[in-house]
Design a protein around this motif. Sequence first.
Motif, PDB file in Angstrom:
ATOM      1  N   LYS A 131       0.827  -1.204   0.000  1.00 45.63           N
ATOM      2  CA  LYS A 131       0.000   0.000   0.000  1.00 45.63           C
ATOM      3  C   LYS A 131       0.860   1.252   0.000  1.00 45.63           C
ATOM      4  N   ALA A 132       1.954   1.232   0.754  1.00 44.99           N
ATOM      5  CA  ALA A 132       2.849   2.391   0.803  1.00 44.99           C
ATOM      6  C   ALA A 132       3.596   2.573  -0.517  1.00 44.99           C
ATOM      7  N   LEU A 133       3.847   1.483  -1.213  1.00 46.87           N
ATOM      8  CA  LEU A 133       4.619   1.569  -2.460  1.00 46.87           C
ATOM      9  C   LEU A 133       3.762   1.999  -3.649  1.00 46.87           C
ATOM     10  N   VAL A 134       2.665   1.306  -3.898  1.00 41.94           N
ATOM     11  CA  VAL A 134       1.872   1.573  -5.111  1.00 41.94           C
ATOM     12  C   VAL A 134       0.380   1.724  -4.845  1.00 41.94           C
ATOM     13  N   GLY A 135      -0.062   1.538  -3.581  1.00 38.82           N
ATOM     14  CA  GLY A 135      -1.494   1.516  -3.309  1.00 38.82           C
ATOM     15  C   GLY A 135      -2.074   0.151  -3.616  1.00 38.82           C
TER      16      GLY A 135
END
Length: 449
Positions: free
Chosen positions: A423-427
Motif C-alpha cells: 500500500k505504501a509503495l503503489v497503493g
Amino acid sequence: MNIPSTLKTTGRAAALGALALAVFGTVAAFAQEAAPAAPAAPAAPTPVLDTGNTAWMLTSTALVLMMTIPGLALFYGGMVRKKNVLATIMQSFAITCLVTVLWFMFGYSLAFSDGGGMNAYLGGFSKFFHQGITTSTLWLPGVANIPEFVFSMFQLTFAIITPALIAGAFAERMKFSALLIFMGLWLVVVYAPIAHWVWGGGFLGSAGVLDFAGGTVVHINAGVAGLVCALVLGKREGYGTTNMAPHNLVYSVIGASLLWVGWFGFNAGSELAADGLAGAAMMNTQVATAAAALAWMFAEWIVAKKPSVLGIISGAVAGLVAVTPASGFVNPTGAFIVGLIAGVVCYLSAVKLKHAFGYDDSLDAFGVHGVGGIVGALLTGALADPAINSLGKGASVGTQIYGIVFTILWTAIATFVILFIVKALVGLRPSSQEEVEGLDVTQHGEVVP
C-alpha cells in the motif's frame, strides 16, 4: 632322587598334554593361515533413477499445473462479473509466471534445502538458482529415486496455486501492480517458510503434524491470507446493493472439473511414487469430493429450496480441499466422512458466516479453502488409519491444532505487514470510478465483447 610312581605318571601325562596342545595350536595356526580370507560385505547398491516413479511424477506435475492454468483461472473467471473476467484470468496466469521465476531463483532453496542452525524454521541458500542440481541428482535416494529437478517442478506447481487461490478473496478490487508485488513478497516470506516447516524438515513436520498434500501448507495458508486481504482492502464498490452474480457459470463448471481431475496429481502425486498408497490417495480424493459436492447440494436445497450449479461445484472444491491433508492417511470410509462434514461446514462458512460477519470474501477463498483446510487437518488427526499409512499411528487432533495455530498466526501477521508495505509503495485498490468501470479496461485496456 627317588620320584614316586604316581608323580612319574602325572608328569608323563602333563608332558603328553603339553605336547598335544602345542601340536594342536600349530595345526590350528597353519590352518588359519592357509584358509582364504572371509569375503567382505557387499557395498550398498548405488541408488538409480526409478523410471516408474519418475513417469508418475512427471504426469502429476502436469496435472497440478493444469489446476491453476486453466482450471482455477476459469473457475474464478466465471464467478466474477463480465467486466472483470480478463483481469481475474490474468491474475492466475501472471502469478504462474511470477512464482515460477521466484521459485527457480529463491523459493525452492528456502523451502527444501538445509538451513543449518535455522533449519527448524527456514531452508538455506545453497540451492539458489538450483545450483548443484544436475540431471543425475536424485530426490530421496533409495526411496523414491526421482530426479530432483522433477521434485522441484512438482513442488513449484503447489507454490503457484497457493497464492493464486488468495486472489479469489479480493477479486474485482486490487490493482494489478499491487498484486504482483504482494504475491512476490508473499511467496518468499510466507509460503516458502511454511512449506519448510511441514515438508522440508522444519519444526511442524518434526512435531508430527500430518499434511499429506497441502491442507496446512496450501489451503489454510491461502485461506487465511485471503481473509486478511479481504478485510484490509474492504468491500467491493456496491457490495450488498449491486448485483454481483457470476457472469458465466459454464466457465466455472469447466474450471471446477479441471481442478477435480488435476487434484489426483495433487494428492496421489504427493506420495512421490507409483504405489499402493498413491492409489489409496486417489480413491480417497474421489470419494471425499463426490460426498462433499452432494452434502453441499443437499444442504443448500434444504436451506435455499433449490440446488444450484454454483453450489455443487463449490461443494466439490470443498471436498478436494478437506481431503488434501488426509488423502494419504485415511481409508475410504474416513474420506467419505471428511467429504460429508466438509460439504456442510464449508456451505455454512461461505454462505452464512460471511454474511453474518459482513466481510467481502469475493469468491470464498477463506470460506472454502481456509475453513475446508482446517476441517481436513483436524479430521486427519481423528481418522488417520495406520493400516493405510504407518505414519498415521502417531496422529492426534492436538498435534494438528498445533500446526493449524502456528500456520494461522504466521500467515495472518506476515500477510498484514506485506499488504501495508505494498500500500505504501503503489497503493492497493484502483479508484472507485475505475473499479465501477471494471478492471479489464482500466487495468489491462481490454474487454470481452
